[in-house]
Design an enzyme around this catalytic site. Structure first.
Site, PDB file in Angstrom:
ATOM      1  CB  SER A  86      -0.943   0.017   1.199  1.00 23.11           C
ATOM      2  OG  SER A  86      -1.988  -0.911   1.014  1.00 23.11           O
ATOM      3  CE  LYS A  89      -4.557   1.852  -0.576  1.00 23.28           C
ATOM      4  NZ  LYS A  89      -3.990   0.499  -0.546  1.00 23.28           N
ATOM      5  CB  SER A 144      -4.308   1.216   3.791  1.00 27.29           C
ATOM      6  OG  SER A 144      -3.414   0.999   2.740  1.00 27.29           O
TER       7      SER A 144
END
Length: 424
Positions: A86, A89, A144
């Site tokens: 993640s 991101k 997340s």
């Protein structure tokens, strides 16, 4: 006679070169600049002018950099390509964040959520509920949430369009180790990044006040439908002090990530005494809190011993902001560095040139022109062998595919970080 004449001239040139210091040998042809600097293309620890690096570092890659100057103070396998989880991101936010006003509202449809991979971390978005853009970004940064990512991606024109824009943004930032397959960081074959690239994303993202604000938010109220809300908490344990960790003094973000394939990955930024440092840690062997503990240890080093460190590389300027174009770190350069002591720069002639010069001189002095002729003929084979030996220790490939990750973020409450709904 002509052949003997040619050998004679070679012999004279060889003997002349042998009489000169090795450091005076003609340099190799200049190569294109490696992104971040040649030293970051090497394997092993890279540090100059400072001691005291933390001893308990078992991550497969890490990097410490000064956020303001962009100087890389120390690194370990900075360009090693690994699954980012993640932390990708950050690139998603850097690509899409500025496109929508934070007060804009969007009513979520089933289509917005149709392509979320099974097993994703979720903030709890539901069709039929209207969310502000600010709330969607809170879902991205705090929990997340892949559901929040996909809603924003559909608002941006779809997942495929967003992935293409993220890849273009990575190339503009000169994050040349990064290959984007999905906008959320979920495990996909070929989705890779590096500690160097993740640090680039964080540094550039932190220039945006909204990015900086979201990644530093600890808790927020999230819509549950009607007038109901539930509280969400940031999964960054150095920011919140969850799971037995104390909060890190001066921490301002940025993003953590976890999948069963990637393991734990984290990029953190902290400010002390007017100085802001960035640290990225990828894939420590130990689980749970290790990625945060090692990040904190490297931040401590940077604010302490690292003050005397001389840069071993740099976080480059984006092309769109006037940065000079660079090339990816080639596997061959990392392989050649692995043959020597970690962290040592090699400024002299290459090993192959030394072998050629030494062997050629010995042949001239010991066996005459005939032996020299044999040595000259053998050079292509020696070069091939040297290249093969280097390729055997390259460390730019990800490990073989393991099971597709089902856990997205480490659990920190009764529901775990994949859902984490605390109703109020």
């Amino acid at each position: 006679m002509r052949d003997c004449s040619r050998l004679s001239r070679r012999a004279v040139l060889g003997l002349t070169a042998a009489a000169l210091p090795l450091s005076a040998a003609a340099p190799a042809a200049a190569e294109p600049a490696v992104v971040g600097g040649e030293r970051l293309a090497r394997t092993g620890v890279q540090v100059r002018g400072a001691t005291g690096l933390p001893k308990k570092l078992d991550a497969r890659s890490w990097l410490v950099a000064d956020c303001d100057s962009g100087e890389v103070l120390a690194s370990f396998n900075a360009h090693r390509r690994l699954a980012p989880a993640s932390t990708l991101k950050m690139l998603f936010a850097d690509t899409v964040l500025a496109k929508f006003e934070r007060t804009a509202r969007h009513r979520v449809t089933d289509a917005d959520l149709a392509d979320i991979p099974a097993g994703s971390s979720l903030v709890g978005i539901k069709p039929g509920i209207t969310y502000t853009v600010e709330q969607l970004w809170q879902g991205v940064f705090l929990r997340s949430g892949n559901d929040a990512v996909h809603v924003l991606a559909h608002m941006n024109g779809g997942v495929a369009k967003t992935v293409a824009e993220m890849q273009a943004r990575a190339e503009d930032l000169q994050a040349l180790d990064t290959h984007v397959v999905s906008p959320d960081g979920f495990d996909h074959k070929g989705q890779l990044s590096s500690a160097y690239d993740l640090t680039l994303f964080a540094r550039h993202g932190l220039k945006d006040p909204d990015f900086r604000g979201y990644c530093g938010t600890r808790i927020a109220d999230f819509p549950a439908g009607g007038k109901k809300t539930f509280q969400i908490q940031n999964t960054d344990r150095l920011l919140t002090g969850a799971w037995g960790l104390g909060t890190y003094d001066g921490l301002i973000g940025v993003k953590n990530g976890y999948t069963s394939h990637a393991g734990n990955t984290f990029t953190g930024a902290a400010t002390r005494g007017g100085r802001t440092l960035l640290v990225t840690v990828m894939h420590p062997v130990a689980g749970s809190n290790a990625v945060y503990e090692q990040t904190a240890a490297l931040l401590d080093w940077g604010f302490g011993h690292g003050r005397s460190a001389q840069a071993v590389g740099a976080l480059v300027t984006p092309l769109s902001e006037g940065g000079a174009s660079a090339t990816p770190a080639p596997p061959g350069k990392a392989a050649k560095a692995a043959a020597g002591a970690p962290g040592r720069a090699s400024k002299g002639p290459s090993a192959l040139r030394l072998v050629e010069g030494g062997a050629g001189t010995a042949a001239l002095l010991g066996a005459g022109a005939w032996a020299l002729r044999r040595k000259l003929r053998a050079r292509p084979a020696a070069a091939t062998a040297a290249a093969g030996a280097g390729a055997g220790v390259t460390e730019t490939e990800t490990e073989p595919e393991r099971e597709s990750g089902r856990e997205r973020e480490p659990r920190n409450d009764a529901q775990g970080e994949s859902g984490g709904r605390h109703r109020r």
